[in-house]
Write an enzyme that holds these catalytic residues in place. Structure first.
Site, PDB file in Angstrom:
ATOM      1  N   THR A  36      10.562  -7.405  -0.990  1.00  5.05           N
ATOM      2  CA  THR A  36       9.222  -7.702  -0.466  1.00  5.05           C
ATOM      3  C   THR A  36       8.690  -9.013  -1.053  1.00  5.05           C
ATOM      4  O   THR A  36       7.617  -9.458  -0.700  1.00  5.05           O
ATOM      5  CB  THR A  36       8.246  -6.561  -0.815  1.00  5.05           C
ATOM      6  OG1 THR A  36       8.214  -6.418  -2.239  1.00  5.05           O
ATOM      7  CG2 THR A  36       8.681  -5.248  -0.193  1.00  5.05           C
ATOM      8  N   LYS A  39       4.168   8.750   3.340  1.00  3.87           N
ATOM      9  CA  LYS A  39       3.714   9.459   2.127  1.00  3.87           C
ATOM     10  C   LYS A  39       2.215   9.325   1.935  1.00  3.87           C
ATOM     11  O   LYS A  39       1.556  10.261   1.520  1.00  3.87           O
ATOM     12  CB  LYS A  39       4.394   8.890   0.867  1.00  3.87           C
ATOM     13  CG  LYS A  39       5.863   9.159   0.788  1.00  3.87           C
ATOM     14  CD  LYS A  39       6.470   8.496  -0.428  1.00  3.87           C
ATOM     15  CE  LYS A  39       6.404   6.990  -0.391  1.00  3.87           C
ATOM     16  NZ  LYS A  39       7.190   6.329   0.634  1.00  3.87           N
ATOM     17  N   GLY A  40       1.678   8.118   2.244  1.00  2.72           N
ATOM     18  CA  GLY A  40       0.252   7.866   2.023  1.00  2.72           C
ATOM     19  C   GLY A  40      -0.589   8.895   2.745  1.00  2.72           C
ATOM     20  O   GLY A  40      -1.525   9.469   2.186  1.00  2.72           O
ATOM     21  N   GLN A  84       7.943   3.883  -2.354  1.00  2.00           N
ATOM     22  CA  GLN A  84       9.288   3.677  -1.803  1.00  2.00           C
ATOM     23  C   GLN A  84       9.941   5.041  -1.502  1.00  2.00           C
ATOM     24  O   GLN A  84       9.233   5.970  -1.177  1.00  2.00           O
ATOM     25  CB  GLN A  84      10.166   2.820  -2.724  1.00  2.00           C
ATOM     26  CG  GLN A  84       9.724   1.366  -2.827  1.00  2.00           C
ATOM     27  CD  GLN A  84       8.592   1.164  -3.832  1.00  2.00           C
ATOM     28  OE1 GLN A  84       8.641   1.634  -4.942  1.00  2.00           O
ATOM     29  NE2 GLN A  84       7.565   0.451  -3.428  1.00  2.00           N
ATOM     30  N   THR A 136       4.959  -6.708   4.435  1.00  4.51           N
ATOM     31  CA  THR A 136       5.624  -7.952   4.845  1.00  4.51           C
ATOM     32  C   THR A 136       5.484  -8.237   6.335  1.00  4.51           C
ATOM     33  O   THR A 136       5.774  -9.347   6.778  1.00  4.51           O
ATOM     34  CB  THR A 136       7.130  -7.857   4.537  1.00  4.51           C
ATOM     35  OG1 THR A 136       7.649  -6.716   5.238  1.00  4.51           O
ATOM     36  CG2 THR A 136       7.387  -7.679   3.053  1.00  4.51           C
ATOM     37  N   GLY A 137       5.089  -7.242   7.134  1.00  4.48           N
ATOM     38  CA  GLY A 137       5.009  -7.416   8.585  1.00  4.48           C
ATOM     39  C   GLY A 137       6.386  -7.447   9.245  1.00  4.48           C
ATOM     40  O   GLY A 137       6.497  -7.606  10.461  1.00  4.48           O
ATOM     41  N   ALA A 161       4.709  -1.458  -2.350  1.00  5.13           N
ATOM     42  CA  ALA A 161       4.364  -0.317  -1.501  1.00  5.13           C
ATOM     43  C   ALA A 161       3.220  -0.705  -0.565  1.00  5.13           C
ATOM     44  O   ALA A 161       2.417  -1.563  -0.888  1.00  5.13           O
ATOM     45  CB  ALA A 161       3.928   0.852  -2.367  1.00  5.13           C
ATOM     46  N   GLY A 162       3.193  -0.051   0.569  1.00  9.77           N
ATOM     47  CA  GLY A 162       2.071  -0.247   1.485  1.00  9.77           C
ATOM     48  C   GLY A 162       1.801   1.079   2.147  1.00  9.77           C
ATOM     49  O   GLY A 162       2.545   1.493   3.020  1.00  9.77           O
ATOM     50  N   HIS A 163       0.801   1.794   1.676  1.00  8.97           N
ATOM     51  CA  HIS A 163       0.514   3.111   2.240  1.00  8.97           C
ATOM     52  C   HIS A 163      -0.623   2.991   3.240  1.00  8.97           C
ATOM     53  O   HIS A 163      -1.739   2.638   2.891  1.00  8.97           O
ATOM     54  CB  HIS A 163       0.164   4.093   1.112  1.00  8.97           C
ATOM     55  CG  HIS A 163       1.336   4.395   0.221  1.00  8.97           C
ATOM     56  ND1 HIS A 163       1.235   4.957  -1.015  1.00  8.97           N
ATOM     57  CD2 HIS A 163       2.666   4.199   0.412  1.00  8.97           C
ATOM     58  CE1 HIS A 163       2.446   5.105  -1.546  1.00  8.97           C
ATOM     59  NE2 HIS A 163       3.320   4.644  -0.694  1.00  8.97           N
ATOM     60  N   THR A 213      15.125  -0.704  -4.770  1.00  7.49           N
ATOM     61  CA  THR A 213      14.055  -1.328  -5.539  1.00  7.49           C
ATOM     62  C   THR A 213      14.425  -1.220  -7.024  1.00  7.49           C
ATOM     63  O   THR A 213      15.473  -0.673  -7.373  1.00  7.49           O
ATOM     64  CB  THR A 213      12.684  -0.698  -5.195  1.00  7.49           C
ATOM     65  OG1 THR A 213      11.661  -1.530  -5.771  1.00  7.49           O
ATOM     66  CG2 THR A 213      12.563   0.735  -5.710  1.00  7.49           C
ATOM     67  N   ARG A 268      10.942  -3.057  11.149  1.00  5.74           N
ATOM     68  CA  ARG A 268      11.790  -2.085  10.457  1.00  5.74           C
ATOM     69  C   ARG A 268      12.973  -1.739  11.345  1.00  5.74           C
ATOM     70  O   ARG A 268      12.821  -1.627  12.563  1.00  5.74           O
ATOM     71  CB  ARG A 268      10.988  -0.813  10.163  1.00  5.74           C
ATOM     72  CG  ARG A 268       9.862  -1.064   9.179  1.00  5.74           C
ATOM     73  CD  ARG A 268       9.065   0.212   8.903  1.00  5.74           C
ATOM     74  NE  ARG A 268       7.947  -0.081   8.020  1.00  5.74           N
ATOM     75  CZ  ARG A 268       6.765   0.521   8.082  1.00  5.74           C
ATOM     76  NH1 ARG A 268       6.532   1.449   8.986  1.00  5.74           N
ATOM     77  NH2 ARG A 268       5.806   0.196   7.246  1.00  5.74           N
ATOM     78  N   ASP A 313       8.503   4.203   3.511  1.00  7.40           N
ATOM     79  CA  ASP A 313       7.744   4.171   4.766  1.00  7.40           C
ATOM     80  C   ASP A 313       7.794   5.493   5.530  1.00  7.40           C
ATOM     81  O   ASP A 313       7.707   5.510   6.755  1.00  7.40           O
ATOM     82  CB  ASP A 313       8.238   3.042   5.697  1.00  7.40           C
ATOM     83  CG  ASP A 313       8.254   1.705   5.006  1.00  7.40           C
ATOM     84  OD1 ASP A 313       7.283   1.410   4.296  1.00  7.40           O
ATOM     85  OD2 ASP A 313       9.239   0.958   5.164  1.00  7.40           O
TER      86      ASP A 313
HETATM   87  P1  IMP Z   1      11.534  -4.871  -3.835  1.00  7.28           P
HETATM   88  O1  IMP Z   1      11.044  -3.497  -4.162  1.00  7.28           O
HETATM   89  O2  IMP Z   1      10.456  -5.786  -3.326  1.00  7.28           O
HETATM   90  O3  IMP Z   1      12.328  -5.482  -4.945  1.00  7.28           O
HETATM   91  O4  IMP Z   1      12.568  -4.734  -2.616  1.00  7.28           O
HETATM   92  C1  IMP Z   1      13.830  -4.066  -2.765  1.00  7.28           C
HETATM   93  C2  IMP Z   1      14.164  -3.251  -1.531  1.00  7.28           C
HETATM   94  O5  IMP Z   1      13.242  -2.183  -1.413  1.00  7.28           O
HETATM   95  C3  IMP Z   1      14.070  -4.036  -0.214  1.00  7.28           C
HETATM   96  O6  IMP Z   1      15.049  -3.536   0.687  1.00  7.28           O
HETATM   97  C4  IMP Z   1      12.683  -3.682   0.304  1.00  7.28           C
HETATM   98  O7  IMP Z   1      12.584  -3.825   1.700  1.00  7.28           O
HETATM   99  C5  IMP Z   1      12.592  -2.233  -0.139  1.00  7.28           C
HETATM  100  N1  IMP Z   1      11.208  -1.769  -0.320  1.00  7.28           N
HETATM  101  C6  IMP Z   1      10.397  -2.014  -1.372  1.00  7.28           C
HETATM  102  N2  IMP Z   1       9.216  -1.412  -1.202  1.00  7.28           N
HETATM  103  C7  IMP Z   1       9.288  -0.745  -0.033  1.00  7.28           C
HETATM  104  C8  IMP Z   1       8.381   0.108   0.665  1.00  7.28           C
HETATM  105  O8  IMP Z   1       7.262   0.403   0.232  1.00  7.28           O
HETATM  106  N3  IMP Z   1       8.844   0.607   1.848  1.00  7.28           N
HETATM  107  C9  IMP Z   1      10.084   0.341   2.334  1.00  7.28           C
HETATM  108  N4  IMP Z   1      10.953  -0.441   1.715  1.00  7.28           N
HETATM  109  C10 IMP Z   1      10.566  -0.972   0.530  1.00  7.28           C
END
Ligand code: IMP
Length: 433
Positions: free
Chosen positions: A128, A16-17, A223, A300-301, A39-41, A238, A304, A13
């Site tokens: 997520t 990067k996007g 990430q 996920t909303g 990911a959510g860019h 992750t 942070r 977060d």
């Molecule tokens: P997963 O990637 O869904 O398995 O989550 C594992 C960990 O990585 C958790 O703490 C998530 O909140 C974190 N995470 C996964 N993707 C992102 C992202 O794009 N931004 C921030 N945290 C992430």
């Protein structure tokens, strides 16, 4: 054949996007090398907000985009994303290339991710819940279903049947949740396969040829460094490798093809999910940073967690990734504070101070920040058009980051929109070293 990696230098977060979107204007091909729809860019172009999940951010500049072998792909989410972009007039046809070696996130991966987190209760990772970990686990166990399996309906059906027979036992007996229906999954996948087949290609060859032809390739990490499976804050990480070196492995090119690594860091720190966080802000200032920075998860909303800038962790990211210059995003969010603490070292359990990130998790869990208090600035940064126009204290803040890391800050984010970035050397020079 210039090739540049853009890598998250914190816990994801970092913005990067937006940085990829800017640098992509000077690129020919943009590749995502790991991760999936976790990911959510978020990118704002001419007042319009785009939230990209699997798609490289270069799609908004009409560039060729690669989803490489190191990624995991949820076919339903990808189709939704393609349709969503097409519906908003963003061309994707002929521009998106999906590696046949990327693994698919199947409905059982999502179900297991959710059930496993529920079962862990207070010990959960805080994922997520998009099936990322279970999909990468099946890849390593050689049980995965790959994008290339979508090309043959018979093989696809067989693989689903074999996998589901085992996964349903897990779902029912281990997690106590309802099994999944073979027919429903198989027919849904066949339809998605029909839609995705035209995008499947040999992306390693495509990128190799692009580089050989002198085209400029950007590699977009998802990430961040501290979420890296091998080098991050395990187990709160992750299941893939966001570090820059994995750009080569995930895409399928040699590491000697990469020329530069741009690390992306916020001017403060955020983290979603569980795990230790030494510089997490105490008191009301945390909520203030969260509100000012809009720090709520794209996917996920979730709120942070917010912290002051951690230069020990950033120094580690510079080392792990070979960062050649840093993009410091969201400096404008800090415009509201009289004083800005930055963490320059950790005090460890034995009373010693370390400027290096601890190698052992217990040292990290107990690390106390050693702060340097920097003066804040009250002026908003929206009208700032060049480095010289930054308030003195903001300029000094950037200087401390450069001094502590020994790396140039080549981009400074001063607002959400595309144009709100200061780039002393010019974007083209950052993108193409
Ligand atoms: P997963 O990637 O869904 O398995 O989550 C594992 C960990 O990585 C958790 O703490 C998530 O909140 C974190 N995470 C996964 N993707 C992102 C992202 O794009 N931004 C921030 N945290 C992430």
């Amino acid at each position: 054949m210039p090739a540049t990696v853009i890598v998250g230098a914190q816990w994801g977060d970092e913005g990067k996007g937006k940085i990829v979107d800017l640098l992509a204007q000077h690129a020919d091909v943009v590749c995502r090398y790991q991760g999936g729809p976790n990911a959510g860019h978020t990118i704002i172009v001419e007042g319009e907000t785009f939230k990209l999940r699997s798609m490289p951010s270069g799609i908004l500049s009409g560039k060729e985009c690669v989803i490489a072998a190191g990624c995991v792909v949820d076919p339903g989410v990808l189709i939704e994303e393609l349709d969503g972009l097409a519906g908003r007039g963003v061309a994707t046809e002929g521009l998106v290339h999906l590696s046949g070696n990327a693994h698919l996130i199947m409905p059982w991966h999502v179900a297991i991710d959710q059930a496993s987190e529920r079962r862990l209760g207070k010990l959960q990772i805080g994922t997520t819940r998009r099936g990322i970990g279970p999909a990468y686990a099946d890849k390593a166990a050689r049980l995965g279903i790959r994008v290339q399996d979508l090309l043959d309906a018979k093989i696809l059906r067989q693989k689903i049947e074999v996998a589901l027979a085992e996964k349903n036992v897990w779902l029912e007996r281990v997690y106590g949740v309802a099994p999944l229906d073979l027919e429903a999954i198989a027919s849904q996948l066949e339809e998605l396969a029909r839609r995705l087949r035209p995008y499947v290609s040999d992306t390693s060859l495509l990128v190799d040829r692009a580089l050989a032809d002198g085209r400029f390739v950007l590699f977009e990490g998802a990430q961040g460094t501290l979420l890296d499976l091998d080098h991050g804050t395990y187990p709160f990480v992750t299941s893939s490798n966001p570090v820059a070196a994995y750009a080569a492995a995930g895409v399928g090119i040699g590491p000697n093809r990469i020329d530069a690594v741009v690390g992306v860091s916020k001017a403060y720190v955020t983290r979603v999910g569980e795990g230790p966080f030494p510089t997490e802000i105490e008191g009301d200032d945390q909520a203030r940073v969260r509100e000012l920075g809009g720090e709520f998860g794209t996917v996920t909303g979730r709120e942070r967690r917010c912290g002051w800038l951690d230069l020990v962790a950033l120094r580690y990211a510079v080392r792990l990734n070979g960062i050649t210059s840093l993009a410091l995003t969201k400096l404008d969010v800090l415009s509201a504070f009289d004083e800005l603490p930055v963490c320059v070292a950790y005090r460890l359990r034995d009373g010693s101070e370390s400027r290096d990130f601890p190698a052992h998790q217990s040292d990290f869990h107990h690390a106390e920040p050693v702060w340097e208090a920097l003066p804040g600035w009250a002026e908003p940064l929206d009208e700032v058009a060049s480095l010289d126009e930054l308030p003195d204290a903001a300029r000094a803040y950037v200087d401390v980051v450069e001094r502590e890391l020994g790396v140039e800050v080549s981009l400074i984010g001063t607002g959400a929109e595309r144009e709100r970035v200061l780039s002393p050397r010019g974007l083209a020079a950052v993108a193409r070293p």
